[in-house]
Design a protein around this motif. Structure first.
Motif, PDB file in Angstrom:
ATOM      1  N   ILE A   1      31.040 -45.159  -9.876  1.00 26.66           N
ATOM      2  CA  ILE A   1      31.536 -46.237 -10.747  1.00 26.66           C
ATOM      3  C   ILE A   1      32.060 -45.980 -12.172  1.00 26.66           C
ATOM      4  O   ILE A   1      32.946 -45.492 -12.531  1.00 26.66           O
ATOM      5  CB  ILE A   1      31.652 -47.386 -10.393  1.00 26.66           C
ATOM      6  N   ALA A   2      30.792 -45.160 -13.010  1.00 23.42           N
ATOM      7  CA  ALA A   2      31.446 -45.079 -13.745  1.00 23.42           C
ATOM      8  C   ALA A   2      32.382 -43.677 -14.360  1.00 23.42           C
ATOM      9  O   ALA A   2      32.872 -43.959 -15.057  1.00 23.42           O
ATOM     10  CB  ALA A   2      29.965 -45.117 -15.363  1.00 23.42           C
ATOM     11  N   VAL A   3      31.438 -42.454 -13.316  1.00 18.72           N
ATOM     12  CA  VAL A   3      32.957 -41.983 -13.536  1.00 18.72           C
ATOM     13  C   VAL A   3      33.729 -41.876 -12.620  1.00 18.72           C
ATOM     14  O   VAL A   3      34.814 -40.935 -13.723  1.00 18.72           O
ATOM     15  CB  VAL A   3      32.051 -40.282 -12.292  1.00 18.72           C
ATOM     16  N   VAL A   4      34.144 -42.377 -11.767  1.00 15.17           N
ATOM     17  CA  VAL A   4      35.492 -43.016 -11.387  1.00 15.17           C
ATOM     18  C   VAL A   4      37.065 -43.476 -12.770  1.00 15.17           C
ATOM     19  O   VAL A   4      37.836 -43.247 -12.122  1.00 15.17           O
ATOM     20  CB  VAL A   4      35.709 -43.420  -9.926  1.00 15.17           C
ATOM     21  N   ALA A   5      35.741 -44.553 -13.059  1.00 13.12           N
ATOM     22  CA  ALA A   5      36.616 -45.187 -13.970  1.00 13.12           C
ATOM     23  C   ALA A   5      37.021 -44.036 -15.030  1.00 13.12           C
ATOM     24  O   ALA A   5      38.182 -44.209 -16.281  1.00 13.12           O
ATOM     25  CB  ALA A   5      35.417 -46.215 -14.605  1.00 13.12           C
TER      26      ALA A   5
ATOM     27  N   ALA B   1      35.480 -50.265  -2.311  1.00  9.53           N
ATOM     28  CA  ALA B   1      35.622 -50.861  -1.064  1.00  9.53           C
ATOM     29  C   ALA B   1      35.760 -49.674  -0.191  1.00  9.53           C
ATOM     30  O   ALA B   1      35.343 -50.437   1.268  1.00  9.53           O
ATOM     31  CB  ALA B   1      37.463 -51.435  -0.891  1.00  9.53           C
ATOM     32  N   ARG B   2      35.595 -48.421  -0.343  1.00 10.50           N
ATOM     33  CA  ARG B   2      35.598 -47.397   0.959  1.00 10.50           C
ATOM     34  C   ARG B   2      34.212 -46.321   1.236  1.00 10.50           C
ATOM     35  O   ARG B   2      33.482 -46.384   2.486  1.00 10.50           O
ATOM     36  CB  ARG B   2      36.587 -46.548   1.278  1.00 10.50           C
ATOM     37  N   PHE B   3      33.282 -46.328   0.022  1.00 13.41           N
ATOM     38  CA  PHE B   3      32.482 -45.177   0.176  1.00 13.41           C
ATOM     39  C   PHE B   3      31.389 -46.290  -0.772  1.00 13.41           C
ATOM     40  O   PHE B   3      30.476 -45.503  -0.706  1.00 13.41           O
ATOM     41  CB  PHE B   3      32.514 -44.312  -0.950  1.00 13.41           C
ATOM     42  N   GLN B   4      31.752 -47.361  -1.090  1.00 12.54           N
ATOM     43  CA  GLN B   4      30.851 -48.114  -1.390  1.00 12.54           C
ATOM     44  C   GLN B   4      29.953 -47.263  -2.932  1.00 12.54           C
ATOM     45  O   GLN B   4      29.074 -46.927  -3.004  1.00 12.54           O
ATOM     46  CB  GLN B   4      29.332 -48.820  -0.610  1.00 12.54           C
ATOM     47  N   LEU B   5      31.078 -47.381  -3.896  1.00 14.68           N
ATOM     48  CA  LEU B   5      30.079 -46.172  -5.404  1.00 14.68           C
ATOM     49  C   LEU B   5      28.567 -46.817  -5.645  1.00 14.68           C
ATOM     50  O   LEU B   5      28.855 -48.234  -6.415  1.00 14.68           O
ATOM     51  CB  LEU B   5      31.305 -46.658  -6.181  1.00 14.68           C
ATOM     52  N   SER B   6      27.786 -45.629  -6.100  1.00 10.88           N
ATOM     53  CA  SER B   6      26.948 -46.843  -7.768  1.00 10.88           C
ATOM     54  C   SER B   6      27.349 -46.690  -8.605  1.00 10.88           C
ATOM     55  O   SER B   6      28.775 -46.767  -8.758  1.00 10.88           O
ATOM     56  CB  SER B   6      25.785 -45.480  -7.558  1.00 10.88           C
TER      57      SER B   6
END
Length: 422
Positions: free
Chosen positions: A56-60, A47-52
């Motif tokens: 998203i995969a790395v953060v998840a 919501a803040r950085f518009q992840l690719s």
């Protein structure tokens, strides 16, 4: 030996879990925390950085690893807390935070590691406040009026307190209770071991008491039987020699033998009757006052014996009086056995420091008594033990002129009261 209350039935262990259900619980919590952390972190950062897609995969994946660290909470309780602190700036994982703080407080010993617990808990609280402040200060819908700053700070602090303080306090309580239970179990096990030891010691004391009582009874029976039977054997030998020559004297010896035998039987009955467990005993017939009668019996058996009493009469304890009487009795018995026909002197001397009894026989000369009495060699040893047990002194040995002396001295502390001989 019965199983102590603190002992448990053996259980199967799985890695660092003691029970399979503990492993299932931790794995389930780890899956839920991993799902919450990964989803929450992705939503917060996207919501803040518009992840690719790759982001998203790395953060998840990072959120999944952080939540999955709860699998290690029993083995390394600090790991989930560190994972929480690393993840919290990105997103607050409520389940991971609560469970990790509870585990940290419950499993780490208190107060040996209180600094680590306090430091990590305070850091988690501070990060929780920061995350809540960031969430509330982020621009949102412009039509909605934002509350004052102090209200936002108060809400952030209250939420952080609610997320960190209850699990830490609960963990400390559960950990302290668990350690208390373990301590009580160890103490119960120690008490049971101590009771077993005390029971063994009590059995050993009872065995020693029985042994001492048997020894005492055997000693009393030896003293009674040896002396009385020795007199009977002496009378029997005299009776054999004079039966045809002097019937009247033979009849007198037979009468004395019967009297001595009845006395021996009565004393044996008294000894066996004293086996009840009390300290109250009837007046002992075998006391210092009975020495004249004891000497008269030896005279009647043909022994040349004299009794000398000196000093003021004092009454000693029953055990002391009986011990002194037995010393004289043993001395007369030895004289009958080994010094037939010799002059025997018995001395009873009262003094301020106690009482002294002695039996001295002269060197046996001329014809010895016809009766040869057996000797077990235990009489003098038993006398020595009895006298020394009362704090007195005992001596027995040959004299320079070929005679033999037996002497015992009992201390004045055994005196009951002082009386003048009437």
């Amino acid at each position: 030996m019965s199983k102590s209350p603190g002992e448990r039935a053996p259980v199967r262990s799985f890695w660092w879990w003691k029970r399979p259900r503990s492993a299932f619980l931790d794995i389930g919590l780890a899956l839920l925390a991993a799902l919450e952390c990964s989803a929450g972190t992705v939503a917060f950062l996207d919501a803040r950085f518009q992840l690719s897609g790759a982001g998203i995969a790395v953060v998840a994946a990072l959120g999944t690893l952080a939540g999955g660290s709860l699998v290690l909470r029993r083995r390394w309780p600090a790991v989930p807390v560190v994972a929480t602190l690393v993840l919290m700036p990105g997103m607050l994982g409520v389940l991971l935070l609560v469970v990790s703080l509870y585990t940290l407080a419950a499993t780490w010993e208190w107060p040996s590691r209180r600094r680590r617990v306090v430091a990590l808990s305070v850091l988690a609280f501070a990060e929780a406040v920061a995350v809540m402040m960031v969430s509330m200060l982020t621009p949102g819908d412009a039509s909605v009026e934002q509350p004052p700053l102090w209200v936002q700070v108060l809400i952030a602090v209250l939420v952080a307190v609610g997320l960190t303080v209850p699990p830490v306090v609960t963990g400390l309580y559960v950990g302290a209770r668990r350690r208390l239970i373990e301590s009580l179990k160890d103490r119960a096990h120690g008490l049971e071991t101590e009771l077993d030891l005390l029971a063994e010691q009590a059995q050993e004391r009872a065995r020693r008491a029985r042994l001492e009582e048997r020894t005492r009874i055997a000693r009393e029976m030896h003293d009674v039987v040896a002396h009385r039977v020795s007199l009977m054997v002496v009378h029997a030998g005299a009776l054999e020699r004079i039966a045809l020559k002097d019937p009247e004297k033979a009849a007198q010896s037979a009468k004395l033998m019967g009297e001595v035998g009845r006395q021996a039987l009565n004393e044996l009955r008294e000894i066996l009757g004293v086996l009840r467990m009390d300290d109250e005993r009837p007046p002992e017939p075998d006391s210092l006052a009975g020495l004249p009668r004891l000497v008269d019996q030896s005279r009647a058996a043909g022994m040349a014996v004299t009794l000398t009493v000196s000093g003021s009469r004092q009454e000693f304890t029953g055990e002391a009086e009986q011990t002194a009487y037995r010393v004289v009795q043993e001395g007369l018995t030895n004289a009958h056995k080994h010094a037939g026909g010799a002059q025997v002197s018995v001395l009873l001397a009262y003094a301020p420091n106690g009482v002294r009894v002695s039996v001295v026989n002269a060197c046996p000369g001329g014809e010895r008594g016809a009766a040869q009495l057996p000797s077990g060699g235990n009489g003098l040893l038993g006398m020595r033990e009895r006298v020394i047990a009362l704090g007195g002194t005992f001596s027995a040995g040959p004299e320079a002129d070929g005679g033999f002396r037996i002497e015992a001295v009992l201390p004045s502390r055994l005196v009951v009261r002082a009386d003048r001989l009437g």
